[in-house]
Design an enzyme around this catalytic site. Structure first.
Site, PDB file in Angstrom:
ATOM      1  NE  ARG A   1      64.244  33.605 -34.763  1.00  0.00           N
ATOM      2  CZ  ARG A   1      64.708  32.390 -34.461  1.00  0.00           C
ATOM      3  NH1 ARG A   1      64.949  32.050 -33.212  1.00  0.00           N
ATOM      4  NH2 ARG A   1      64.938  31.515 -35.420  1.00  0.00           N
TER       5      ARG A   1
ATOM      6  CB  SER B   1      63.459  35.022 -41.270  1.00  0.00           C
ATOM      7  OG  SER B   1      64.232  33.903 -41.634  1.00  0.00           O
TER       8      SER B   1
ATOM      9  CD  GLU C   1      62.719  36.536 -37.125  1.00  0.00           C
ATOM     10  OE1 GLU C   1      63.932  36.469 -37.357  1.00  0.00           O
ATOM     11  OE2 GLU C   1      61.952  35.562 -37.212  1.00  0.00           O
TER      12      GLU C   1
END
Length: 297
Positions: free
Chosen positions: A170, A220, A290
């Site tokens: 990520r 998410s 995130e």
């Protein structure tokens, strides 16, 4: 001042609600907002903002961000629906950063190119996917990126190889800031139309079955903690369905915080902190968000 920017981009809007430009459907107004039509237009706007010392930010589809209730001061440059070109030559695709991942997947399917199927249902643009090295079902975007063209903080164009993007979980060289993706070259492989179509359908069915796609969210909410799954920890902590204001831990997948109607950024932030605190107390695991918080607090 606004007129100087409008001379470059006649489509510029003032006091534009950012809730219209994020998948969370949350966010206060941006002083100025423009969806640019080309890398050159974005470059001109960046140069002008620097020249007259106006803060600016560059965004894509707004699918992994939470915009504050107070909005964003200065100029927001969106590389989105006006920059969606895609050209395919053999097993190579050259695509603009504003193309949606789903649309790019459809173009690759038409050309019978394989390697992108697992990413086909990820919300957001190609630029956003590269920015955070989007991944799903064992696939990551880094696996198909040959090179990326970006604008720097001075509005100059550069091209770097996929290897130099420093892709990680990520993250990428772009998450450090100061580099704004405008296009990319993808390398894929020839495959069977029917096999590619079937794989895409399977991945998308799995996503639809498990994720709350019918409700506004930023995807998410938390990164995967080492040795654990965020959604499982949150579910086991008994937080599925827990709400603060209009923000709710999804009843379908605990790894998602959704906007069940009228949620503010403050609601989401308070819920994120409550989830983090509860999971830390119960399992001694620290969850890291995130989703990115953007704008005035």
């Amino acid at each position: 001042m606004t007129e100087k920017f409008r001379a470059v981009s006649p489509q510029l809007m003032e006091n534009e609600p950012m809730s219209r430009h994020t998948t969370f459907r949350i966010g206060g107004p941006a002083d100025m907002f423009v969806s640019v039509r080309s890398a050159e237009e974005a470059s001109e706007l960046i140069r002008l903002a620097k020249e007259i010392e106006i803060p600016y930010m560059v965004m894509g589809n707004g699918s992994n961000m939470l915009i504050s209730d107070k909005g964003i001061r200065g100029l927001v440059i969106q590389i989105g629906s006006s920059m969606t070109g895609c050209e395919i030559n053999g097993a190579t695709a050259i695509a603009q950063a504003g193309i949606l991942m789903s649309k790019l997947a459809a173009e690759l399917l038409k050309a019978e190119l394989t390697g992108f199927e697992a990413l086909s249902g990820i919300p957001g643009t190609l630029g956003g996917g590269i920015f955070m090295n989007a991944g799903a079902y064992g696939g990551e975007i880094k696996n198909v990126i040959k090179s990326v063209t970006y604008l720097d903080e001075d509005g100059s164009l550069h091209e770097i190889s996929g290897e130099d993007c420093r892709f990680g979980y990520r993250k990428s060289v772009f998450t450090d800031g100061g580099k704004y993706i405008v296009s990319a070259v993808l390398e894929l492989e020839k495959g069977s139309y029917e096999d590619i179509k079937a794989a895409m359908a399977d991945y998308n069915k799995r996503r639809n079955d498990k994720q709350p796609l019918s409700m506004p969210s930023a995807g998410s909410t938390f990164k995967r903690p080492e040795g654990h799954f965020a959604g499982k920890l949150i579910q086991d902590a008994g937080l599925m369905g827990y709400s603060i204001g209009g923000a709710q831990v999804s009843c379908k997948h605990a790894g998602f915080i959704v906007n069940k109607g009228g949620a503010s950024a403050a609601d989401v932030l308070e819920l994120i902190e409550y989830v983090k605190k509860t999971v830390k107390e119960k399992f001694d695991v620290v969850l890291e968000p995130e989703v990115r918080l953007i704008g005035d607090e």
